[in-house]
Design a protein around this motif. Structure first.
Motif, PDB file in Angstrom:
ATOM      1  N   ARG A 102       1.001  -1.282  -0.044  1.00 11.65           N
ATOM      2  CA  ARG A 102      -0.145  -0.049   0.017  1.00 11.65           C
ATOM      3  C   ARG A 102       0.882   1.137  -0.036  1.00 11.65           C
ATOM      4  O   ARG A 102       1.891   1.268   0.695  1.00 11.65           O
ATOM      5  CB  ARG A 102      -0.785  -0.095   1.219  1.00 11.65           C
ATOM      6  CG  ARG A 102      -1.787   1.040   1.349  1.00 11.65           C
ATOM      7  CD  ARG A 102      -2.653   1.131   2.754  1.00 11.65           C
ATOM      8  NE  ARG A 102      -3.465   2.122   2.844  1.00 11.65           N
ATOM      9  CZ  ARG A 102      -3.426   2.824   4.100  1.00 11.65           C
ATOM     10  NH1 ARG A 102      -2.675   2.652   5.234  1.00 11.65           N
ATOM     11  NH2 ARG A 102      -4.193   3.862   4.311  1.00 11.65           N
ATOM     12  N   ALA A 149      -5.652  14.521  -4.598  1.00 18.88           N
ATOM     13  CA  ALA A 149      -6.118  13.305  -4.458  1.00 18.88           C
ATOM     14  C   ALA A 149      -6.229  12.464  -5.681  1.00 18.88           C
ATOM     15  O   ALA A 149      -5.702  11.291  -5.874  1.00 18.88           O
ATOM     16  CB  ALA A 149      -7.290  13.297  -3.600  1.00 18.88           C
ATOM     17  N   ALA A 150      -6.751  13.119  -6.781  1.00 17.43           N
ATOM     18  CA  ALA A 150      -7.008  12.367  -7.926  1.00 17.43           C
ATOM     19  C   ALA A 150      -5.821  12.106  -8.693  1.00 17.43           C
ATOM     20  O   ALA A 150      -5.667  10.701  -9.250  1.00 17.43           O
ATOM     21  CB  ALA A 150      -8.012  13.345  -8.993  1.00 17.43           C
ATOM     22  N   ALA A 205      -3.940   9.230  -6.982  1.00 18.99           N
ATOM     23  CA  ALA A 205      -4.520   8.086  -7.353  1.00 18.99           C
ATOM     24  C   ALA A 205      -4.016   7.589  -8.567  1.00 18.99           C
ATOM     25  O   ALA A 205      -3.991   6.408  -8.930  1.00 18.99           O
ATOM     26  CB  ALA A 205      -6.084   8.008  -7.445  1.00 18.99           C
ATOM     27  N   GLU A 206      -3.936   8.485  -9.584  1.00 14.86           N
ATOM     28  CA  GLU A 206      -3.413   8.028 -11.037  1.00 14.86           C
ATOM     29  C   GLU A 206      -2.102   7.634 -10.849  1.00 14.86           C
ATOM     30  O   GLU A 206      -1.750   6.746 -11.567  1.00 14.86           O
ATOM     31  CB  GLU A 206      -3.711   9.244 -11.866  1.00 14.86           C
ATOM     32  CG  GLU A 206      -5.008   9.834 -12.206  1.00 14.86           C
ATOM     33  CD  GLU A 206      -5.035  11.187 -13.030  1.00 14.86           C
ATOM     34  OE1 GLU A 206      -3.845  11.447 -13.441  1.00 14.86           O
ATOM     35  OE2 GLU A 206      -6.160  11.514 -13.408  1.00 14.86           O
ATOM     36  N   ALA A 247      -2.168   6.804  -2.338  1.00 16.89           N
ATOM     37  CA  ALA A 247      -3.330   7.538  -1.738  1.00 16.89           C
ATOM     38  C   ALA A 247      -2.715   8.706  -1.146  1.00 16.89           C
ATOM     39  O   ALA A 247      -1.802   8.783  -0.198  1.00 16.89           O
ATOM     40  CB  ALA A 247      -3.932   6.632  -0.476  1.00 16.89           C
ATOM     41  N   LYS A 248      -3.326   9.836  -1.240  1.00 16.21           N
ATOM     42  CA  LYS A 248      -2.879  11.085  -0.665  1.00 16.21           C
ATOM     43  C   LYS A 248      -3.382  11.271   0.805  1.00 16.21           C
ATOM     44  O   LYS A 248      -4.303  11.160   0.955  1.00 16.21           O
ATOM     45  CB  LYS A 248      -3.492  12.369  -1.558  1.00 16.21           C
ATOM     46  CG  LYS A 248      -3.006  13.681  -0.947  1.00 16.21           C
ATOM     47  CD  LYS A 248      -3.698  14.810  -1.832  1.00 16.21           C
ATOM     48  CE  LYS A 248      -3.282  16.087  -1.230  1.00 16.21           C
ATOM     49  NZ  LYS A 248      -1.923  16.555  -0.998  1.00 16.21           N
TER      50      LYS A 248
END
Length: 336
Positions: A181, A191-192, A195-196, A200-201
């Motif tokens: 993780r 955050a987007a 995720a890219e 996880a931010k």
């Protein structure tokens, strides 16, 4: 008679030039630029006085003197700088940006071995290779082949990445192949986008509190000096590991040393403050710390990768295509 190829000069420590730009590479460079001699490690010397007035491209490297106003005044035709290493902060001054000089860096090539080193250290840290190996060497025997310690192993461990820098992003990519993780702290990434990238931010405190391994990849800027504070280090899980391949001053080294000497956490430090630590510094003999001499960056045959990228950049520039790895002035304050 007009010159058919742009005039270029090497500006760096002579040893760096010999290590990175070997004779075969220089011959290939000479196919697209007129390469002058000697290698310039001082912009005030007599040789520089002969070369700089006509030079259009400087191919720089480790040990390049600052390109300040005085040096630029001696190089009125200079249009571009192709750097054979990563950071350009050491030799590019505000005067370069003000003049609009095009700049390229081999940071992308140098990021590769740093990311590989980091991946290796993450996996070894979670496997507890260093303490287990040291215990094995002391005992010279093995009581059991099975290690049931739930803190040992890489399965579903959490790795925290501090900064989605060029190297940080590459580390996240390499970690994706493993059952891990990944958390990311970077105030410039939402955050987007995190995720890219495959992470996880989170905020910095959560990253330290939640990670088994934290790897630091932030550039050293006024606002990042001491970023990894004693308070954050205290949040790191018992038995956790801090990896630093960025700059020593990003970490509160005194606080880290205390944590390491207490035996609570581990560290892999490829950089310290200063480099090299004083001979009597306690980290030299600390079993919870692995110190390496700025080894993560390009070394040995990895220097050839820097040369190849720089050669490609010079070819593009000479052909009027512009640099593929350009350093943009609006990003200069965030450079490592």
């Amino acid at each position: 008679m007009p010159r058919s190829k742009p005039l270029a000069a090497l500006a760096m420590d002579v040893r760096a030039a010999d290590a990175v730009l070997k004779p075969a590479v220089r011959r290939r460079l000479a196919e697209v630029v007129e390469l002058t001699e000697p290698v310039l490690s001082d912009f005030t010397c007599q040789a520089a006085g002969r070369v700089l007035p006509q030079v259009e491209l400087l191919i720089t490297g480790w040990g390049c003197p600052p390109l300040d106003e005085a040096a630029l005044a001696r190089a009125p035709r200079l249009r571009a700088v192709a750097h054979t290493a990563g950071s350009v902060r050491g030799h590019l001054t505000p005067a370069c940006w003000a003049r609009g000089i095009e700049v390229s860096t081999a940071a992308a090539a140098n990021a590769a071995p740093v990311a590989e080193y980091t991946l290796a250290m993450v996996l070894l840290a979670n496997k507890r290779v260093l303490p287990v190996a040291r215990a094995y060497q002391r005992q010279r025997s093995r009581t059991d082949w099975l290690f049931p310690d739930p803190q040992l192993g890489n399965y579903r461990r959490t790795v925290g990445i501090v900064s989605a820098s060029l190297i940080g992003r590459r580390v996240i990519e390499l970690l994706a192949a493993h059952d891990l993780r990944v958390l990311l702290y970077d105030p410039y990434v939402d955050a987007a986008r995190a995720a890219e990238l495959g992470a996880a931010k989170v905020e910095l405190a959560e990253l330290f509190a939640s990670s088994d391994v934290v790897s630091v990849h932030t550039p050293l800027l006024p606002e990042t000096r001491g970023l990894v504070s004693g308070e954050l280090l205290a949040l790191l899980r018992d038995g956790g590991t801090l990896i630093n391949t960025a700059r020593g001053a990003v970490v509160d080294q005194e606080a880290l040393t205390k944590e390491l000497l207490d035996g609570r956490v581990h560290a892999v430090l490829d950089v310290t403050e200063p480099e090299v630590l004083p001979a009597g510094h306690p980290l030299w003999d600390c079993e919870n710390a692995l110190l390496t001499p700025h080894l993560a960056g390009s070394q040995g045959n990895e220097l050839d990768r820097l040369a190849e990228l720089t050669l490609d950049e010079v070819r593009r520039w000479a052909a009027g295509e512009g640099f593929a790895h350009a350093v943009h002035p609006e990003r200069k304050e965030l450079l490592a």
